[in-house]
Structure formats: structure tokens, C-alpha cells
Design an enzyme around this catalytic site. Structure first.
Site, PDB file in Angstrom:
ATOM      1  N   CYS A 183       0.841  -1.197   0.000  1.00  0.00           N
ATOM      2  CA  CYS A 183       0.000   0.000   0.000  1.00  0.00           C
ATOM      3  C   CYS A 183       0.873   1.242   0.000  1.00  0.00           C
ATOM      4  CB  CYS A 183      -0.868   0.012   1.249  1.00  0.00           C
ATOM      5  SG  CYS A 183       0.149   0.003   2.724  1.00  0.00           S
ATOM      6  N   CYS A 212       3.380   1.576   2.812  1.00  0.00           N
ATOM      7  CA  CYS A 212       4.659   0.886   2.689  1.00  0.00           C
ATOM      8  C   CYS A 212       5.641   1.729   1.886  1.00  0.00           C
ATOM      9  CB  CYS A 212       4.482  -0.464   2.002  1.00  0.00           C
ATOM     10  SG  CYS A 212       3.218  -1.482   2.749  1.00  0.00           S
ATOM     11  N   ASP A 259      15.647 -30.015  -3.411  1.00  0.00           N
ATOM     12  CA  ASP A 259      16.795 -29.937  -2.532  1.00  0.00           C
ATOM     13  C   ASP A 259      16.230 -29.860  -1.107  1.00  0.00           C
ATOM     14  OD1 ASP A 259      19.435 -29.515  -1.670  1.00  0.00           O
ATOM     15  OD2 ASP A 259      19.021 -27.381  -1.536  1.00  0.00           O
ATOM     16  N   ASP A 303      18.286 -24.340  -4.062  1.00  0.00           N
ATOM     17  CA  ASP A 303      18.717 -22.980  -3.744  1.00  0.00           C
ATOM     18  C   ASP A 303      20.219 -22.784  -3.740  1.00  0.00           C
ATOM     19  OD1 ASP A 303      19.094 -24.524  -1.446  1.00  0.00           O
ATOM     20  OD2 ASP A 303      19.174 -22.718  -0.232  1.00  0.00           O
TER      21      ASP A 303
END
Lengths: 715, 49
Positions: free
Chosen positions: A29, A32, A431, A605
């Protein structure tokens, strides 16, 4: 670059400012935007911060002395999750999008103005007016076709040079032939000019291309980033005992390196002297720092967290394990580039069929004795009618809508081909560390702390970048703890954080006695509290796995972690697990499965997953992954939840269903329109109506995806 | 029909000016953050100016 920036860089910043970009997915919003921009502007060293709300990005212009990690920490303190964004968002892809947008604008301008004249011609202008309007149309159309058609002409030429054909070949031939025919018509004073058809065709097709380009992510430049992780050089001790700095490329086996605390290793080697803890997460994906002493093998790219050690080099420069990973990624990525987009696959069938059809109608009318001029006019009409307008627009339209829906749900897809490959996946390999789990240690016994103890712990932990401190700070911040204002906070590498609060000495320290497992001690005055840490599973692992299974995707774990650690997780989740896999093992596993005819979706990752991510049929990386993995993957999901993975497969399949419907619609349209064109009933007016009608139909069909995704969101 | 001699150039000039306006808007980054502008109007004036 951005003319509407209200926050001019402050004038006192004489040194050239550095620009960094960060992705902040949690912005929702206006509040923020204000919070981030104002909060960052108050940080010393930051000249200005500008939020791009559409892209959920913050561009920060700052003192080069302030590093990106520190700014990310500031954004975290403001209460937002943050990831580092591409360093150079104005790269080649962006330039390509802009070029297409300009071509689209020019084609749109030409189309509207030519249509102005065409409509008056169709409504029965007399001969003199008609000829004048044809001339004016030609004056507009020829430059417009020359400018806006370039993307297609160059691509068609490229394809022809390699003796292949793609979608652009029939487009280029159709457009050029139509323009040439219309010019001839204009010069000889004929009745039918197709200028409007040719330009409209370009406009619709460019709209499809522009959509496709807007969606494409940055190019993959993972290799360079990977080698950047390696230490740039090391202090080498020679025979006399003197230390001198040697660059990474010049290190040779047998040299003795002195690795200080916090330094990244520049070469592979064996520890000869000293004991320390090593962060090996970039190679193994394992989050626990592991101890290393004399005789232990350490690799380039690992970070020395503890005390200084001496290491004898065993492999350097291009022979290190990390350079091997870079090579593997490079090779693995090449198999991916052989994938043929669905639109191009269709074109392989479509282009020869269309050309044959146009050629046959030309021959047919010649045989029937219609003369070259009439036969050529009809062949042109066939080419224009069959031009894959609907196809060129339909596929990107569906994919852009799907990518937009996924982005709102926290998954960023890099390009359209990724969506196509995602829809084909029939197996999932996960993973463990950082994918099934959060990838960072979190405290497991916060309840032993008093509210004041928590505030002190956050006050200490938020100033450190040690993995335990970061996990602790994050967990505390999430439970709404405000940090205590601790004075004189200082960090001793390998020991911990110290400071004072109201005259009482407080500290967050490494336990003096090794107890097994990860732990830290919080000291308040003389009172010591033990905090235990573990790397927890993501909160929605089980529903996500269930959703994947429900879609017919069997899931397995392929981890570089220890056997016992993987066994515990695979038992808990009821999955088949493979442990202690090196990067090359993962890649070999993928190749075996690909050879068996499976299309594997790889989710991982760590840097050690890089080759597997690049080599898998399609891959997804979590937002917390290393830069390299994010670049090698086709999609990135942000946040702690992993449900976006299951959702992505679902949306990708829905997208392909719509694309197939669009193909069916296009075929139906051709079945109806082509006989008319072959029989010579198609005038420029009919062509214009047929073309725009079919394009609207497929685009409308694609937009249904947005509604379907919207319903999903509401549910 | 002489009015056409005036109207046609006028139509073309209008179209061309629209085209150049679009080029200008693209070059100066007016399309960089479409949702942001809608939200910024809600921010208080004592912003980071």
C-alpha cells in the site's frame, strides 16, 4: 532514467553515488512506499530511495562505502523482507522491449491513419479520390512497414540463412508481398490496395512480441557471478615466514595460505594448522557451519567463520571445485537452449502449409487462365488471411496473463518458455536445505526468554550478520518484539556480540562448551540462557507436497546434506530421499531421468544446485537462494511459503490449455476463411475484418485466464 | 472537397504529435511505475522532499 523522481540527490554528496536495487515483495500500500522511502532516506550514507511499486522494487542511491548488505539490513529493520535485485535492470532485454514498443507505436499510428482512408475507399470514393487516398496510404505505409517490420524481417532472414523456417518467414513474405502488390495497384490505378491489411498485421504481431518481451527476465549470466564468490586472493607464507598477497589465478598447489577470520578461501586446500569453523553453505547447501582442523579438506568459496588457519593449496584457479561447478552449469544450460517454443513448433508445420497453399492458388488461377496479375492478387490475399496473427498474439497474451497472476501469488516467472516447460514437468526433485527448509537456523526455545530478554536478544542480534544472529533477529521481529537500545555493541568474530544496557553487561555468545547442535548463549549480567537453533521445514511443506502429488507429480529429495539429516526429513514427509549428492551427481541424476523420458522440475537454492537448476527441464529457486541459483532457475518464489511451486504447475498447465484452445480457434478460422480467399472473394475489407475479428477472439480467450486465476485467489 | 486538403494534413499532424508524445513519455520513464503513482497520491505531503 526516471524523470519523475521527487527526491533529488542531496548536493553535499560530492562523491559519485552508487545505485543498488532491491526487491521488496511485501509492499502492499501507499503506507509501505512512504515507510521505506522515508526510513531509508534517514539512514546515513543514503542519498535517496525511490520505490517502484509496480515492480516491487526499491532503487537506492547511496554512498559507495555503504554496502548492499547493510542497506538490506535497514530494510529488514523497517519490517520488510528483501532480496537483492538485478544489478542492471536496463540491460539488453529492456532495450529490446523498448524497440518493440516503438515499432508498435509506429505501426499503430500507421494503422489508424491508413484505416481512415481505407474506410472512405470502401464506402465508395470515386476514382480520383480513391487514387489520391491510395497514394497517401502508400506514403504512410511504406515507411511504417520498413520501420515496424524490421524485427520480423531480420529474424526471418536469420532463419533463412540457416535454411530453417520460423513464424517470421510467412509473416515477412506476406507483409512484403502485400505492400508490393498494393504499390503496383496504386501506380496502375487499381481498385484494391492492402496497405491497411499489411500494417494491421504488423500491429497485431508486434503487440504479441512486445508482450513476450516484457515478460522475459534478465539474461542468464550465472557463471561470472559464481566465480565472483571465490576469494580474489590470499596471503601466502613463503619459506622465510613472510606473508605476501597473491591473486587467486596465481595460486599454485603446494603454497601455504593464511586465511583470516571472515575471509573467503581463494583455492582448494588442506588445513595444516589451526582449528576453526567453516561456512560451506555455498558448496553443499548445508547451513550448519562445520568445524575444520588439521587434515580437513576445504574448498574455494567457503568462508572461514572462526580463527585464522593455515591451508596448503591442493587445487587452484580453474581446478577448484567451484570452477568445476561453473563449467557444469555452462554445459548444462546448453541443453535448455535446444528447447523449441510452442509457437515455433506450430510454425514448423504452419509455414510450409501456408506457402504451399498460396503457391497452389497462384498456380490454380494461372491454369484457369486468370493472368499473372489476378493470380498474384489472390495468392497475396491467401497469405494475408493465413498470416499467423492470432497465433503470434494468442500465446504471449495467455502467458503474460498467467505470469501476472503468478507474480501476485509470489512466484516470478522469467519467460514464456519457462511456463511452457513447467506445464510439461512430470517429476519433482527437491533440494533439502533452503528449499524444503527455510535454509537458516531459527531458535527453537524462545519461550525460555522473558520479554525483556527477547528485546535484549534482538538488540544484540540485529547488529550481526552471523547466520544464528540473523535467524534469531528474524524470529523475534516476526513475533513483534521491539529491540532494546543497547549501547556500545561490538562483535568479535568467532565469539559473539557484547554491549551494555543500563549499565548491565549483556552478550550473545558462542557456547563455551560444544554441546552438539547449533546453540548460542544469551548473557544478561551474570545470568546465562542457552538458546537452541534448528533449520525448520517451511510452514506449508505438507500441503504443497500433497498438491503436487494430486497433480500427478511424484516428488523426491536430492540433497547434498549428510545421510542422517536427509533421512530424518524424508521419513517425516514420506518422500524418497537421496543424500550426500555432489553437484555433478545431481546433474547426472537429472540426465538419467531425462534419458528415461521424464521431464524433471528441479527446485533448489544452493550454489551446489546451480548445475542441476540449469540442466533440469525446468527449475525454480526460492528467493533466499544464492544469486547464481536464482539466475540459473526459470522462476523464483519469494517468502517462506512453498505453495507457489504447486500453484505454478497448475497455472502453467491451465495456460497451455488456453494456448491449445487458441490454436484450435485459429485453425477453425483458417478453415472458414481460406477457401474464400482461394476463390478470390477476399477484398481488403474482408481481410481487415477477418484479421481483427480472429485476433480479438484469441485475446479474449486468453484473458479468461485472469478471471480463472482471480477466482483461485478469492478461494 | 477542398476541405480535405486541410483536414487530411491536420489528421496526420494530430496522429504524429500523438506518436511523438508517446516516444517522449517512454524515453522519460513515465511507464516505469504505473501502480505507484496511484498510491503516492495517498501519501502525506511531508514526504521525503
Amino acid at each position: 532514467m526516471n524523470a519523475i523522481t521527487p527526491t533529488e540527490p542531496r548536493s553535499e554528496a560530492a562523491a559519485p553515488l552508487a545505485d543498488s536495487r532491491f526487491t521488496v515483495p511485501g509492499m502492499r500500500c501507499a503506507g509501505c512506499i512512504g515507510k521505506i522511502e522515508r526510513g531509508l532516506a534517514e539512514v546515513p550514507g543514503v542519498a535517496s530511495a525511490r520505490v517502484n511499486f509496480s515492480a516491487r522494487r526499491v532503487a537506492v542511491s547511496h554512498d559507495p562505502a555503504l554496502d548492499a548488505e547493510a542497506i538490506m539490513e535497514e530494510i529488514r529493520k523497517l519490517g520488510f523482507e528483501v532480496e537483492r535485485a538485478a544489478d542492471n535492470p536496463l540491460a539488453r532485454d529492456d532495450a529490446e522491449t523498448k524497440r518493440l514498443m516503438r515499432a508498435l507505436a509506429v505501426a499503430g499510428f500507421g494503422m489508424m491513419n491508413i484505416m481512415l482512408f481505407s474506410v472512405s475507399i470502401w464506402s465508395g470514393a470515386d476514382v480520383v479520390t480513391r487514387e489520391m487516398f491510395h497514394w497517401i496510404s502508400a506514403l504512410i505505409a511504406v515507411p511504417v512497414v520498413a520501420y515496424s517490420g524490421r524485427p520480423f524481417f531480420t529474424s526471418a532472414l536469420m532463419a533463412l540463412r540457416y535454411r530453417r523456417t520460423n513464424m517470421d518467414v510467412p509473416i515477412s513474405i506476406g507483409v512484403i508481398l502485400a505492400t508490393a502488390m498494393s504499390l503496383y495497384e496504386t501506380v496502375t490505378g487499381g481498385a484494391h490496395a492492402y496497405f491497411d491489411g499489411a500494417v494491421m498485421l504488423l500491429f497485431f504481431l508486434l503487440a504479441g512480441r512486445a508482450l513476450d518481451a516484457m515478460m522475459r527476465g534478465r539474461a542468464r549470466s550465472g557463471i561470472a557471478a559464481l566465480l565472483g564468490r571465490m576469494g580474489r586472493g590470499a596471503q601466502v607464507i613463503d619459506e622465510t615466514g613472510a606473508a605476501r598477497y597473491v591473486e587467486a589465478e596465481r595460486l599454485a598447489p603446494g603454497m601455504l595460505m593464511l586465511v583470516a577470520a571472515g575471509e573467503a578461501l581463494a583455492a582448494d586446500g588442506t588445513v595444516v594448522d589451526g582449528r576453526t569453523t567453516i561456512d560451506a553453505s555455498m558448496l553443499t547447501g548445508e547451513s550448519d557451519p562445520r568445524p575444520a582442523g588439521p587434515g580437513d579438506l576445504v574448498h574455494a568459496g567457503m568462508i572461514n567463520l572462526g580463527d585464522p588457519v593455515r591451508v596448503t593449496v591442493t587445487a587452484a584457479a580453474q581446478d577448484t571445485a567451484i570452477a568445476d561447478i561453473a563449467r557444469l552449469m555452462d554445459e548444462a544450460g546448453q541443453s535448455r537452449s535446444r528447447y523449441v517454443r510452442v509457437a515455433d513448433r506450430a510454425a514448423r508445420l504452419y509455414a510450409p502449409a501456408v506457402h504451399t497453399l498460396a503457391f497452389l492458388s497462384f498456380c490454380g488461377w494461372m491454369v484457369a487462365g486468370a493472368g499473372v496479375y489476378k493470380a498474384l492478387t489472390i495468392a497475396t490475399a491467401v497469405l494475408i488471411i493465413t498470416c499467423p496473427c492470432a497465433l503470434g498474439l494468442a500465446v504471449p497474451a495467455a502467458q503474460v496473463v498467467a505470469a501476472g497472476a503468478l507474480m501476485r501469488r509470489g512466484l516470478l516467472i522469467k519467460d514464456g518458455s519457462a511456463l511452457e516447460r513447467l506445464a510439461e514437468a512430470d517429476q519433482v526433485l527437491l533440494d533439502k536445505t533452503g528449499t524444503l527448509t527455510l535454509g537458516e537456523p531459527r531458535p527453537t526455545n524462545l519461550q525460555v526468554l522473558t520479554p525483556q530478554g527477547r528485546a535484549i536478544a534482538l538488540g544484540l542480534a540485529q547488529s550481526s550478520r552471523h547466520p544464528l544472529s540473523r535467524g534469531l533477529a528474524r524470529a523475534l521481529r516476526e513475533s513483534g518484539v521491539e529491540p532494546a537500545a543497547i549501547e556500545g555493541v561490538c562483535e568479535t568474530a568467532g565469539t559473539g556480540m557484547r554491549g551494555t544496557l543500563d549499565g548491565v553487561e549483556v552478550a550473545l555468545l558462542r557456547p563455551e562448551l560444544e554441546t552438539g547442535g547449533l546453540a548460542a548463549d544469551l548473557l544478561i549480567g551474570g545470568f546465562r540462557t542457552r538458546l537452541a537453533f534448528a533449520d525448520p521445514l517451511r510452514p506449508d511443506v505438507k500441503p504443497t507436497l500433497a498438491a503436487l502429488e494430486a497433480q500427478g507429480l511424484p516428488v523426491a529429495i536430492a540433497s547434498g546434506d549428510r545421510f542422517e539429516a536427509v533421512a530424518a526429513v524424508s521419513r517425516e514427509l514420506g518422500l524418497f530421499g537421496m543424500a550426500a549428492m555432489r553437484p555433478a551427481d545431481k546433474l547426472a541424476l537429472l540426465e538419467r531421468r531425462a534419458a528415461a523420458g521424464h521431464r524433471v522440475l528441479m527446485v533448489g537454492d544452493g550454489l551446489n544446485d546451480g548445475p542441476a537448476l540449469a540442466g533440469a527441464h525446468v527449475s525454480i529457486a526460492p528467493g533466499g537462494a544464492s544469486d547464481v541459483s536464482q539466475q540459473a532457475a526459470d522462476a523464483v518464489f519469494v517468502g517462506e511459503r512453498m505453495m507457489p511451486i504447486a500453484l505454478a504447475v497448475k497455472v502453467a498447465r491451465a495456460t497451455m490449455r488456453v494456448v491449445r484452445e487458441n490454436f484450435a480457434l485459429a485453425v477453425l478460422y483458417n478453415l472458414a476463411a481460406v477457401p474464400l480467399a482461394i476463390m478470390g472473394f477476399v477484398t481488403p475489407l474482408v481481410a481487415a475484418i477477418a484479421m481483427s475479428g480472429s485476433s480479438l477472439l484469441v485475446v479474449g480467450n486468453s484473458l479468461r485466464l485472469a478471471r480463472a486465476a482471480g477466482k483461485e485467489e478469492a478461494a | 472537397m477542398t476541405i480535405l486538403g486541410f483536414l487530411i494534413p491536420l489528421a496526420l499532424v494530430c496522429g504524429l504529435s500523438g506518436l511523438f508524445f508517446f516516444f517522449w513519455a517512454m524515453r522519460t520513464g513515465q511507464f516505469e511505475d504505473l501502480d505507484g503513482a496511484a498510491n503516492r497520491i495517498l501519501l502525506d505531503e511531508d514526504g521525503p522532499q
